[in-house]
Design an enzyme around this catalytic site. Structure first.
Site, PDB file in Angstrom:
ATOM      1  N   GLU A 323      19.551  38.199  43.038  1.00  0.00           N
ATOM      2  CA  GLU A 323      20.933  37.301  42.889  1.00  0.00           C
ATOM      3  C   GLU A 323      21.928  38.190  43.884  1.00  0.00           C
ATOM      4  O   GLU A 323      23.103  38.311  43.850  1.00  0.00           O
ATOM      5  CB  GLU A 323      21.431  36.919  41.618  1.00  0.00           C
ATOM      6  CG  GLU A 323      20.618  36.468  40.784  1.00  0.00           C
ATOM      7  CD  GLU A 323      21.303  36.495  39.382  1.00  0.00           C
ATOM      8  OE1 GLU A 323      20.872  35.664  38.663  1.00  0.00           O
ATOM      9  OE2 GLU A 323      22.137  37.211  38.901  1.00  0.00           O
ATOM     10  N   PRO A 324      21.647  38.193  45.320  1.00  0.00           N
ATOM     11  CA  PRO A 324      22.509  38.941  46.197  1.00  0.00           C
ATOM     12  C   PRO A 324      23.561  37.735  46.612  1.00  0.00           C
ATOM     13  O   PRO A 324      23.166  36.515  46.913  1.00  0.00           O
ATOM     14  CB  PRO A 324      21.604  39.111  47.483  1.00  0.00           C
ATOM     15  CG  PRO A 324      20.541  38.177  47.446  1.00  0.00           C
ATOM     16  CD  PRO A 324      20.074  37.704  45.832  1.00  0.00           C
ATOM     17  N   ARG A 326      27.399  38.849  48.082  1.00  0.00           N
ATOM     18  CA  ARG A 326      28.026  39.778  49.306  1.00  0.00           C
ATOM     19  C   ARG A 326      27.231  39.943  50.429  1.00  0.00           C
ATOM     20  O   ARG A 326      27.370  40.008  51.557  1.00  0.00           O
ATOM     21  CB  ARG A 326      28.548  40.942  48.444  1.00  0.00           C
ATOM     22  CG  ARG A 326      29.374  42.072  49.437  1.00  0.00           C
ATOM     23  CD  ARG A 326      29.839  43.207  48.631  1.00  0.00           C
ATOM     24  NE  ARG A 326      29.637  43.140  47.321  1.00  0.00           N
ATOM     25  CZ  ARG A 326      30.828  43.400  46.655  1.00  0.00           C
ATOM     26  NH1 ARG A 326      31.989  43.454  47.707  1.00  0.00           N
ATOM     27  NH2 ARG A 326      31.190  43.123  45.560  1.00  0.00           N
ATOM     28  N   ARG A 366      41.251  41.406  47.543  1.00  0.00           N
ATOM     29  CA  ARG A 366      40.281  42.415  47.388  1.00  0.00           C
ATOM     30  C   ARG A 366      40.864  43.897  47.458  1.00  0.00           C
ATOM     31  O   ARG A 366      40.541  44.770  46.608  1.00  0.00           O
ATOM     32  CB  ARG A 366      39.088  42.449  47.944  1.00  0.00           C
ATOM     33  CG  ARG A 366      38.000  41.249  47.684  1.00  0.00           C
ATOM     34  CD  ARG A 366      36.634  41.418  47.978  1.00  0.00           C
ATOM     35  NE  ARG A 366      35.914  42.707  47.512  1.00  0.00           N
ATOM     36  CZ  ARG A 366      35.684  43.868  48.129  1.00  0.00           C
ATOM     37  NH1 ARG A 366      36.313  43.913  49.415  1.00  0.00           N
ATOM     38  NH2 ARG A 366      35.256  44.666  47.589  1.00  0.00           N
ATOM     39  N   CYS A 397      55.403  38.187  48.680  1.00  0.00           N
ATOM     40  CA  CYS A 397      56.432  39.119  48.025  1.00  0.00           C
ATOM     41  C   CYS A 397      56.048  40.214  47.046  1.00  0.00           C
ATOM     42  O   CYS A 397      56.189  40.153  45.900  1.00  0.00           O
ATOM     43  CB  CYS A 397      57.392  38.005  47.350  1.00  0.00           C
ATOM     44  SG  CYS A 397      58.067  36.981  48.371  1.00  0.00           S
TER      45      CYS A 397
HETATM   46  C1  LIG Z   1      28.505  38.846  41.004  1.00  0.00           C
HETATM   47  C2  LIG Z   1      27.279  38.591  40.461  1.00  0.00           C
HETATM   48  C3  LIG Z   1      26.258  38.498  41.682  1.00  0.00           C
HETATM   49  C4  LIG Z   1      26.456  38.851  42.755  1.00  0.00           C
HETATM   50  O1  LIG Z   1      27.111  39.935  43.072  1.00  0.00           O
HETATM   51  P1  LIG Z   1      27.138  40.639  44.794  1.00  0.00           P
HETATM   52  O2  LIG Z   1      27.689  41.727  44.646  1.00  0.00           O
HETATM   53  O3  LIG Z   1      27.887  39.556  45.601  1.00  0.00           O
HETATM   54  O4  LIG Z   1      25.666  40.699  45.394  1.00  0.00           O
HETATM   55  C5  LIG Z   1      24.779  38.269  41.040  1.00  0.00           C
HETATM   56  N1  LIG Z   1      24.555  38.005  39.887  1.00  0.00           N
HETATM   57  C6  LIG Z   1      25.399  37.987  38.779  1.00  0.00           C
HETATM   58  C7  LIG Z   1      25.233  37.767  37.443  1.00  0.00           C
HETATM   59  C8  LIG Z   1      26.699  38.234  39.156  1.00  0.00           C
HETATM   60  O5  LIG Z   1      27.835  38.312  38.111  1.00  0.00           O
END
Ligand SMILES: *Cc1c(COP(=O)(O)O)cnc(C)c1O
Length: 503
Positions: A323-324, A326, A366, A397
């Site tokens: 699950e990429p 970023r 961030r 502020c």
């Molecule tokens: C946040 C998250 C991701 C993605 O993380 P990245 O750092 O953006 O790749 C994938 N799976 C789950 C369950 C997450 O909480």
């Protein structure tokens, strides 16, 4: 002449990771989308379009998205992981993590490159739905899913719901039974691996809200309960160990522990789980100090880990998913700001040039939230002035309203100059706010010759429109005030109907 030029006599020392630039006007290509360059005048360009023109025509601050770059990263991830896992004899699937940055255009683009979408709220589900994404390629996460979210997911025909607690098991089962369907579920397992930027910690315990613990036995017990539910189709195990990971070593332990649990579920419960999801967290390069592995190398290492873990348990290879977030959208967007004010500040260990721009922590939290480092460049002209270590701050502020903590810029940066901050695609727009009643910037996509919004900028009219004043309903049993629109209602309306009404 700006007063600060004479001011920086004894500059504050730069952080150790920040090298003195050979040419302060030059870009470090690995930080920018593929089509970004600088022309002879020192103007930043994207696919040949000058950002000076973009700022003039579309305003500032502005998120600028390189659509081809985003699609290229999505395709690169899919291809790398498919190849590496095909080589060990199984399949890999990728789900784009919606929380990093989602709009319908991005959903369509990543889907077209072969990615599914990983969501965790009704809002994210609705965007994926509106984009026309195949629900079979969508997953629903979340440690506190509402009935409405579960209902929407099942009515839409979602590919998987990732169960995150004991109480969710009978809730999802009941919702599926009520619809006469079987809900495809995975189980989120906390494996005791916590990834940090440059290293990871492997522990037995994890003190956080997600998933069910492997160590305590809760994960196995949850697996037993899922397997016993007639209306649940138990698809597999899920683990997500963190974010901005550069090495495969954190995934190694997670994968080994997950595959061991999968083997135990087979021997003790007789359930052969077809899939394992190892989550997201693939790191990107925000500054020269970050050294992420290329997708192909990461994919090969992870495939090797999965293969050897399966060999150790004697189990069949599962389909493996990732699950990429970023890593797909992060480097594809940069933020363009206009300088409004500069100031030389005595830090006690020298002087620092503060450059204040027209956005800040409302469009990039961030730096304040995670102590993140960013880079930046002056985007509207070349300068022959000396480089100085500067701090780019916003207009909010708060003294913590910092966008770029340390970077070399020419020391003649002044009001009216443009500053571009790369790698703001992930968790900037998606975590943005209206702090100080600042309208959030829009996201402008550039796709070769073509330019257009994918998210329009907010206006002060939007902000005023949300403010209803105190306008109590004449009939107290009416819960919504007369001037406010009714909230959008539940997931009982089928998705197709919602799509046609919301388009
Ligand atoms: C946040 C998250 C991701 C993605 O993380 P990245 O750092 O953006 O790749 C994938 N799976 C789950 C369950 C997450 O909480």
């Amino acid at each position: 002449m700006p007063a600060h030029i004479a001011g920086i006599l004894h500059a504050t020392p730069p952080p150790v990771w920040l090298p003195y630039p050979e040419d302060v006007n030059a870009l470090m290509p690995s930080l920018w989308p593929r089509s970004v360059a600088k022309n002879e005048a020192g103007e930043l360009t994207i696919a040949g379009h000058r950002v000076t023109d973009l700022a003039r025509d579309y305003g500032s601050p502005l998120y600028v998205l390189d659509a081809a770059d985003l699609r290229h990263r999505a395709a690169g991830f899919v291809t790398s992981f498919q190849q590496a896992f095909a080589a060990i004899g199984t399949e890999a699937h990728a789900y784009y993590a919606a929380k990093s940055f989602l709009c319908t255009a991005v959903a369509e683009w990543v889907a077209a490159e072969g990615m599914g979408i990983d969501t965790c709220t009704l809002g994210e589900l609705m965007v994926a739905c509106q984009a026309g994404v195949d629900p079979q390629t969508v997953g629903l996460h979340g440690n506190n899913k509402s009935d409405e979210e579960i209902a929407f997911a099942l009515d839409w025909g979602i590919g998987r719901i990732v169960v995150d607690s004991f109480d969710e098991i009978p809730r999802v089962a009941a919702a599926a039974r009520a619809r006469g369907v079987t809900a495809p579920v995975m189980l989120r397992v906390t494996v005791g691996v916590e990834a940090h930027t440059h290293d990871f910690i492997a522990t037995a315990h994890e003190d956080q809200k997600f998933g069910l613990s492997l160590h305590s036995g809760d994960a196995f017990e949850a697996a037993r309960r899922i397997a016993a539910e007639e209306h649940l189709d138990f698809r597999g195990l899920h683990s997500h160990i963190g974010s901005q990971i550069f090495e495969s070593s954190g995934f190694d332990i997670a994968a080994a522990r997950i595959i061991e649990l999968r083997a135990r579920i087979l021997t003790e419960l007789g359930v052969d789980l077809p899939e394992v999801d190892l989550g997201g967290g693939f790191g990107i390069r925000y500054t020269s100090q970050d050294t992420p592995l290329p997708f192909s190398e990461m994919a090969e290492r992870l495939a090797a880990v999965v293969a050897s873990a399966c060999k150790a348990t004697g189990a069949q290879l599962p389909v493996v998913s990732f699950e990429p977030g970023r890593a797909i959208c992060g480097p594809a967007i940069f933020t363009l700001y206009t300088v409004g004010s500069t100031k030389v500040v005595d830090t006690g260990s020298g002087e620092r040039l503060y450059i204040a721009v027209d956005g800040g922590m409302s469009d990039n939290i961030r730096t304040a939230l995670y102590d993140a480092d960013y880079s930046c460049t002056m985007a509207n002209r070349r300068s022959e002035s000396e480089p100085a270590v500067v701090r780019v701050v916003g207009k909010h502020c708060e003294s913590g309203d910092i966008i770029v903590r340390d970077e070399y810029l020419p020391n003649d940066v002044t009001r009216g100059d443009l500053i571009a901050v790369p790698d703001t695609g992930a968790y900037c727009r998606s975590l943005s706010s209206n702090y100080n009643h600042v309208p959030r910037p829009g996201v402008l996509a550039v796709d070769g010759e073509q330019i257009g919004w994918v998210i329009r900028p907010e206006t002060h009219a939007d902000i005023l429109a949300w403010d209803t004043g105190f306008a109590p309903a004449a009939d107290p049993s009416e819960t919504t005030s007369a001037s406010a629109p009714a909230p959008t209602t539940g997931a009982d309306a089928p998705c197709e109907e919602r799509r046609s009404t919301t388009r």
